[in-house]
Design an enzyme around this catalytic site. Structure first.
Site, PDB file in Angstrom:
ATOM      1  N   ASP A 127     -52.823   7.346  73.674  1.00  0.00           N
ATOM      2  CA  ASP A 127     -52.073   6.316  73.883  1.00  0.00           C
ATOM      3  C   ASP A 127     -51.320   6.220  72.036  1.00  0.00           C
ATOM      4  O   ASP A 127     -52.403   6.645  71.663  1.00  0.00           O
ATOM      5  CB  ASP A 127     -53.006   4.739  73.927  1.00  0.00           C
ATOM      6  CG  ASP A 127     -53.502   4.867  74.675  1.00  0.00           C
ATOM      7  OD1 ASP A 127     -52.646   5.148  76.088  1.00  0.00           O
ATOM      8  OD2 ASP A 127     -54.475   3.546  75.067  1.00  0.00           O
ATOM      9  N   ASP A 145     -49.143   4.059  81.807  1.00  0.00           N
ATOM     10  CA  ASP A 145     -49.651   2.745  81.882  1.00  0.00           C
ATOM     11  C   ASP A 145     -48.116   1.538  82.197  1.00  0.00           C
ATOM     12  O   ASP A 145     -48.420   1.132  82.665  1.00  0.00           O
ATOM     13  CB  ASP A 145     -50.350   2.405  80.274  1.00  0.00           C
ATOM     14  CG  ASP A 145     -51.418   2.868  79.845  1.00  0.00           C
ATOM     15  OD1 ASP A 145     -52.608   3.669  80.856  1.00  0.00           O
ATOM     16  OD2 ASP A 145     -51.540   3.306  78.625  1.00  0.00           O
TER      17      ASP A 145
END
Length: 174
Positions: A127, A145
């Site tokens: 991330d 995501d």
């Protein structure tokens, strides 16, 4: 007969799989760049309320189960592969006029497979997109995501866009 069947059942919706492949490529490419260019957990300010911050998530959304003993890695891999298979089957059954749903499905599919790659290869999801407001920080995320969220949002909107079957024609059969 087969040509008619393809038109009615939407076999042509499989053509949208290119979008899932594009999402996977963009997701993995941006994760590789973030990994190469950022120092772990060191925010790089981009604009007010937005940083690039390299983080590794061993859990699911919002780091759910990140503190588990490691079993969650393979649980999420199996879950995502199962969901991906179900999404492809669903995509194959769509009718010609269900393009919105097809796009939503492939967005979710591409995002799920992008994150599966990370889990299998790295043991965590990379991330790096980090939004915050004052002292409140939204969990870091990635393009996979984002695609999953947009696809899920499109599906939710779709529930409001088209009436439930049997309601539009006034029938009340059970």
């Amino acid at each position: 007969m087969d040509a008619v069947m393809t038109d009615e059942t939407g076999g042509s919706k499989m053509k949208w799989l290119w979008l899932a492949v594009l999402i996977i490529a963009l997701d993995l490419g941006t994760k590789a760049m973030a990994t190469a260019m950022l120092t772990y957990a060191s925010p790089v300010p981009v604009m007010p309320s937005f940083n690039l911050t390299l983080l590794h998530n061993t859990g699911a959304a919002f780091s759910f189960l990140a503190g588990a003993a490691g079993w969650q890695r393979w649980f999420f891999v199996v879950l995502a592969i199962g969901v991906s298979v179900a999404l492809v089957v669903w995509l194959k059954t769509l009718k010609r006029n269900e393009t919105w749903t097809a796009i939503a499905i492939v967005l979710i599919l591409g995002g799920a497979l992008g994150n599966v790659y990370d889990r299998v290869v790295h043991g965590y999801v990379v991330d790096f997109l980090h939004f915050y407001w004052n002292d409140w920080h939204f969990p870091a995320f990635n393009l996979a995501d984002t695609a999953i969220t947009i696809g899920a949002g499109m599906m939710i909107l779709d529930m409001f866009r088209k009436p439930a079957e049997g309601v539009a024609d006034g029938s009340d059969e059970h």
